[in-house]
Each structure stands twice: as structure tokens, then as C-alpha cells.
Design a protein around this motif. Sequence first.
Motif: not given
Length: 233
Positions: A180-187
Motif C-alpha cells: 500500500t501507499g501511506p495510510l492514516e492509522d484508522e484506515e
Amino acid sequence: MPNASEPRYALYYAPPAQSPLWRFGSAAVGYDAETGAEAQLQPLRRFDGERWREITAEPRRYGFHGTLKAPFRLAPGRNEAELREACAAFAAERAGFACPGVTLASLGRFLALRLAAPSAALDRLAAAAVAHFDGFRAPMSAAEREKRLRAPLSPRQQDHLARWGYPYVLEDFRFHMTLTGPLEDEERVLAEAELAEHFALSGADGPLIVREIALYRQEAGPFRLIARFPFGT
């Protein structure tokens, strides 16, 4: 100065094309780098297809892989035929080996497959590739260097960047296969759960067998796997 329109090349580990690991990784990123065809991770339970394609856009550009020699443009006077010959000779001198299986993990803000335990043999292969193929690498442009330096790099990683054109080599090499690419914590939590379910059903959790290296090339679109070079024994 490198010409941005020139192809880029990379030396990667790529699982065998018919292996469960290749099928899982290609489906996860939405692209089979060997055939150039789209792939799909189905069914998705936590995301719609459009959002998943956004999440995986960055790794899809590079194709499913584990980096040995990071992407580079050819140095002046070098050509692809010479690079292929060098790949064949490099591979012929090496013997295959097995690594522990891979596991799903967070690397900072993105998700990737990591080895379940360190592999000195894989570390040695990557270090050898970094040095062996560096004569084919064109120097970084000022813009490329500036982009790399935006990341927080240690003094040693800055030295690696200056010497090898990539900061995460040698002592700072950590084998991984990005999903994946960078994600926020929840996602990221949701994406990890999604990938974990598919990985558990994929049959891709066996040992990582390394018997070849793969040459990838990028022109107008994403990287394509253009040749595999088997080890000598």
C-alpha cells in the motif's frame, strides 16, 4: 543530467509467476508486472474498488517486488543489452537459498510483507547487487536528490544516498514487499485486516525461495518485469 524521459531499470526479487505469493502480491497492488495486466483482490470487504486502487496506486507503479537495486537510469554509454548481460553473469555466479516466510507488517505508514526472521543470505545478495550494478546507474539529478533528502535520513543514510543513489542499502537494507501507499492509522488498521484475510487464504505463507533475480523497466507507465535471470545452482 539524467533525462526524465529515459527508461528506468531496477533489480528486484520477484516470486515465480505462478506462485501463490506472486498471485497474492499482484492482486493486492492491482497489477501483474510480468504480463502488464490488471489484477484484482476480490472480494473486498472493507473498501470499495475505487478507494483500494487509490490506496495501492504507489506500489502499483513499481509492480510487486522486493528491492535489490533501487530504480535508476542508465549511465551515459551504457545500454540495456549490457545490463542484461551483467544480470545473467551476476546470477550465474550465485546459488539459490531459502528464507523464512513473509508476514504482513506495518512499515511506518504503509503496509508490506516482511520476512518472518532475518536472512543473512538475502542481505548479502542485496549488498552485492547494489555494488555490482552501480556502474550502470546515472548520477542523480539535483531534483531527485532533493526529493530523497526530504525524508528524515540518518548521517549514514545520507552517505549511502551520495555514494549509491539510494539511502536504504547495506546496513540500512530491510527487505520488504510493499502493498500500500501511506495510510492514516484508522484506515491502515482496516487495510491490514483486509490484506491479512486474503493472505491467510492465499497459500503464500511458505518459505521464500530465492533462485533468480528479475530486471524491471519503466518507460511511460508502471514498471514491467522484462527478464528473469536464474542462479547457476
